[in-house]
Write an enzyme that holds these catalytic residues in place. Structure first.
Site, short mmCIF file in Angstrom:
data_model
loop_
_atom_site.label_atom_id
_atom_site.label_comp_id
_atom_site.label_asym_id
_atom_site.label_seq_id
_atom_site.Cartn_x
_atom_site.Cartn_y
_atom_site.Cartn_z
N GLU A 36 15.68 61.45 45.96
CA GLU A 36 16.22 60.13 46.27
C GLU A 36 17.70 60.34 46.62
O GLU A 36 18.43 60.95 45.85
CB GLU A 36 16.08 59.22 45.05
CG GLU A 36 16.55 57.81 45.32
CD GLU A 36 16.38 56.87 44.13
OE1 GLU A 36 15.76 57.27 43.13
OE2 GLU A 36 16.89 55.74 44.22
N ARG A 262 10.71 69.16 33.39
CA ARG A 262 12.07 69.11 33.94
C ARG A 262 12.89 70.23 33.34
O ARG A 262 12.70 70.60 32.18
CB ARG A 262 12.77 67.82 33.52
CG ARG A 262 12.24 66.57 34.12
CD ARG A 262 13.04 65.40 33.58
NE ARG A 262 14.19 65.13 34.42
CZ ARG A 262 14.11 64.41 35.53
NH1 ARG A 262 12.99 63.93 35.94
NH2 ARG A 262 15.20 64.19 36.24
N LYS A 272 21.54 61.80 37.33
CA LYS A 272 22.46 61.46 38.41
C LYS A 272 23.37 60.30 38.04
O LYS A 272 24.50 60.23 38.48
CB LYS A 272 21.67 61.14 39.69
CG LYS A 272 21.22 62.42 40.40
CD LYS A 272 20.56 62.10 41.73
CE LYS A 272 19.09 61.88 41.54
NZ LYS A 272 18.34 61.80 42.81
P1 ATP Z 1 17.68 62.18 37.90
O1 ATP Z 1 16.87 61.63 36.78
O2 ATP Z 1 18.51 63.38 37.57
O3 ATP Z 1 18.45 61.16 38.63
P2 ATP Z 1 15.45 62.12 39.69
O4 ATP Z 1 14.16 62.64 39.18
O5 ATP Z 1 15.61 60.64 39.79
O6 ATP Z 1 16.61 62.81 38.90
P3 ATP Z 1 14.98 62.72 42.42
O7 ATP Z 1 15.97 62.72 43.49
O8 ATP Z 1 13.97 61.64 42.40
O9 ATP Z 1 15.79 62.74 41.08
O10 ATP Z 1 14.28 64.14 42.30
C1 ATP Z 1 13.70 64.83 43.38
C2 ATP Z 1 12.71 65.82 42.86
O11 ATP Z 1 13.35 66.72 41.97
C3 ATP Z 1 11.61 65.14 42.09
O12 ATP Z 1 10.38 65.73 42.43
C4 ATP Z 1 11.97 65.39 40.66
O13 ATP Z 1 10.82 65.43 39.86
C5 ATP Z 1 12.68 66.75 40.74
N1 ATP Z 1 13.64 66.89 39.65
C6 ATP Z 1 14.63 66.05 39.32
N2 ATP Z 1 15.28 66.48 38.22
C7 ATP Z 1 14.68 67.62 37.83
C8 ATP Z 1 14.87 68.54 36.76
N3 ATP Z 1 15.83 68.37 35.85
N4 ATP Z 1 14.05 69.61 36.69
C9 ATP Z 1 13.09 69.81 37.59
N5 ATP Z 1 12.85 68.98 38.63
C10 ATP Z 1 13.63 67.89 38.76
MG MG Z 2 13.93 59.63 41.08
#
Ligand code: ATP
Ligand code: MG
Length: 559
Positions: A36, A262, A272
């Site tokens: 995102e 994660r 984020k």
């Molecule tokens: P955050 O909670 O840090 O804002 P998010 O999951 O909302 O992260 P996205 O931009 O939606 O962030 O993530 C893109 C991809 O990266 C998704 O498939 C998500 O599952 C993966 N991802 C995000 N954070 C992690 C992490 N800490 N470890 C492994 N994969 C991750």
């Molecule tokens: Mg997300």
């Protein structure tokens, strides 16, 4: 990904192998990385990128980069640009397959209309709060919306009017008609569209209804021909909904959602929202501050993509979330830099050393090895002269027990140079501080010649030829292992390390004058450093990437 395959044996690979054996997707492997664009990528994303691109490469498949840009309010093109740069830098090769969920808004809308016509979706007039209140709990079923049984005609009419902008934000939603008594809360008539009169970074004001993640994601996967839709564990309970939507659209052998753990790192926050808070409150220099766990911060700090990938691969994947030691990350970064980084000499806290028997004004050149791990890196000439800078901590007037470096009466070797012996110190009469160390050198002991051995070798730079460099020594950004674990009235910023940055004015050998931003070095006996993006020939600036000492290996040995 640059000769490196994905993680060590893991259950996702096993699923792919078995799918290939049964011919489930016709032997195709097509993954995607779906960020995102509401912030910069962090090291957790590096795990996901390495996994998705790595599996695709390993099985001769493809991996797409797809922006999950379904929420116009929080997304910015700055983030899109940074994410593209970071994915490429990590070695994720999406070729021409750069997509946006917003590319599919039209198709998603057509499918939503199809669901309405099938009686599988309805326009609901409950407010957001009311939807939440009637959703029930884990132990109690939800209540049907009073609008659930609207006729198809009325739903179609209202949905068109939603799309045409007749209603204010939040006035209505389109909901899937599933089961308000489902034990899975995600299946209790989830919202598919909400009204949001907001400008979108790509579709501008074309839409005022936006699809929810759950409605968009699986359908985007399907459109792109994704076979294995790999995401993190928090989406496990969304999988039945992912499958339900595809089923309603008549897709039988579509993409399969698979969840993994994660990455969490000690001494680090990864959300984020929290990283944005650090940036917005000016608690760090920006998203790419070298102390940030962002990929851009790590790049600026000097982490190389190979080291980050090796770390990510070492993690494997599992079905339970844990926390990984920051030292493990540093181990892989160090291991990679050890193989690749050019060695140089620099003195961080200079102390003047005078070789009283060395001719005044003479400069000779000694030959220094550029990288003992890589013979092809060759050697370079380093100027040597009567006055040198050495590290303050390499001299003690009164040596503690076990101290083998320089002290009055003791001999050490100057790296690539001669054996020297200390015979005197000069002190500032007012403070008593040592300002100069006086030594003699033994001309018979030049490095490379057959010569006697001494216990200690220290690094140095020629005072006459050294160049000034600014060095930035970074420590962990937080003082506690889990900064997310805060007291009720606290905030994670209470754990920020007040000593996470120390700036020194150091002296370096003249070859460093050539350093370009991003160049990585090992300052011998000290640490790995990387020329900062702000570094210029007039004002050289180096970030400490990681120290030489390997605390993680030591930790591993203890357990
Ligand atoms: P955050 O909670 O840090 O804002 P998010 O999951 O909302 O992260 P996205 O931009 O939606 O962030 O993530 C893109 C991809 O990266 C998704 O498939 C998500 O599952 C993966 N991802 C995000 N954070 C992690 C992490 N800490 N470890 C492994 N994969 C991750
Ligand atoms: Mg997300």
């Amino acid at each position: 990904m640059n000769n490196i395959d994905s993680s060590p044996s893991n259950f996702i690979r096993d699923i792919i192998i078995s799918d290939n054996a049964t011919g489930k997707h016709g032997g195709r492997v097509h993954t995607r990385f779906p960020p995102e664009p509401n912030g910069y990528l962090h090291v957790g994303h590096a795990k996901s990128i390495t996994l998705n691109f790595g599996l695709a490469e390993e099985f001769g498949g493809k991996c797409n980069l797809r922006f999950d840009d379904t929420n116009p309010a929080k997304e910015e093109t700055e983030y899109v640009q940074s994410i593209i740069e970071d994915v490429k830098w990590l070695g994720g090769d999406f070729e021409d397959r750069l997509f946006y969920a917003s590319d599919y808004f039209q198709q998603l809308h057509v499918w939503a209309v199809e669901l309405i016509k099938k009686g599988k979706a309805y326009v609901c007039d409950l407010s957001g709060d009311e939807v939440r209140e009637t959703r029930g709990t884990l132990t109690e079923p939800g209540q049907n919306s009073p609008y659930r049984d609207r006729s198809v005609e009325e739903n179609l009419d209202l949905f068109v009017r939603m799309k045409n902008g007749e209603f204010p934000d939040g006035a209505r939603t389109l909901r899937a008609k599933i089961d308000m008594a489902s034990p899975n809360l995600n299946m209790r008539d989830p919202v598919m569209y909400r009204i949001l009169h907001a400008e979108h970074h790509r579709t501008a004001n074309h839409w005022c209804i936006y699809p929810m993640y759950d409605w968009a994601h699986g359908q985007c996967d399907y459109i792109e021909g994704i076979t294995h839709s790999i995401c993190t564990l928090e989406f496990e309970s969304h999988r039945p909904l992912y499958d339900w939507f595809l089923e309603q659209l008549g897709v039988s052998s579509g993409p399969q959602q698979i969840e993994f753990d994660r990455l969490n790192l000690t001494y680090t926050v990864m959300s984020k929202r929290k990283l944005l808070q650090l940036v917005q409150q000016g608690l760090v220099e920006g998203w790419d501050d070298p102390r940030m766990p962002t990929i851009s911060g790590m790049r600026r700090r000097g982490y190389a993509p190979g080291g980050l990938r090796n770390f990510a691969r070492s993690l494997g994947v599992s079905k339970t979330n844990g926390i990984t030691e920051f030292e493990k990350l540093e181990y892989y970064i160090r291991e990679d830099l050890n193989r690749t980084a050019q060695r140089v000499m620099a003195v961080l806290r200079p102390l003047k050393l005078v070789l009283t028997n060395y001719p005044e004004g003479q400069v000779e050149f000694v030959e220094a090895v550029n990288n003992p791990e890589d013979a092809s890196a060759g050697t370079r000439s380093v100027p040597f002269s009567r006055e040198l800078w050495i590290e303050q901590e390499d001299f003690r007037e009164t040596p503690p027990k076990g101290y083998y470096r320089l002290y009055p009466g003791n001999e050490v070797r100057l790296r690539y140079g001669y054996i020297i012996k200390c015979h005197d110190v000069v002190k500032d009469p007012s403070t008593g501080e040592i300002t100069e160390v006086h030594c003699t050198y033994d001309p018979q002991t030049r490095s490379g010649q057959q010569t006697r051995k001494v216990k200690s070798t220290i690094h140095w730079v020629s005072a006459a030829k050294a160049i000034p460099v600014e060095v930035r020594l970074y420590e962990k950004l937080f003082t506690v292992e889990n900064p997310n674990d805060v007291p009720e009235d606290g905030d994670f910023t209470m754990y920020l390390n007040p000593r996470s940055l120390e700036v020194l004015q150091a002296k370096a050998e003249p070859s460093l004058a050539q350093a370009q931003p991003g160049d990585r070095y090992q300052f011998e006996r000290l640490a790995y450093f990387c020329a900062d993006k702000s570094s210029t020939a007039e004002r050289l600036v180096f970030n400490r990437t990681v120290e030489l000492r390997d605390t993680w290996a030591k930790l591993q040995k203890q357990t």
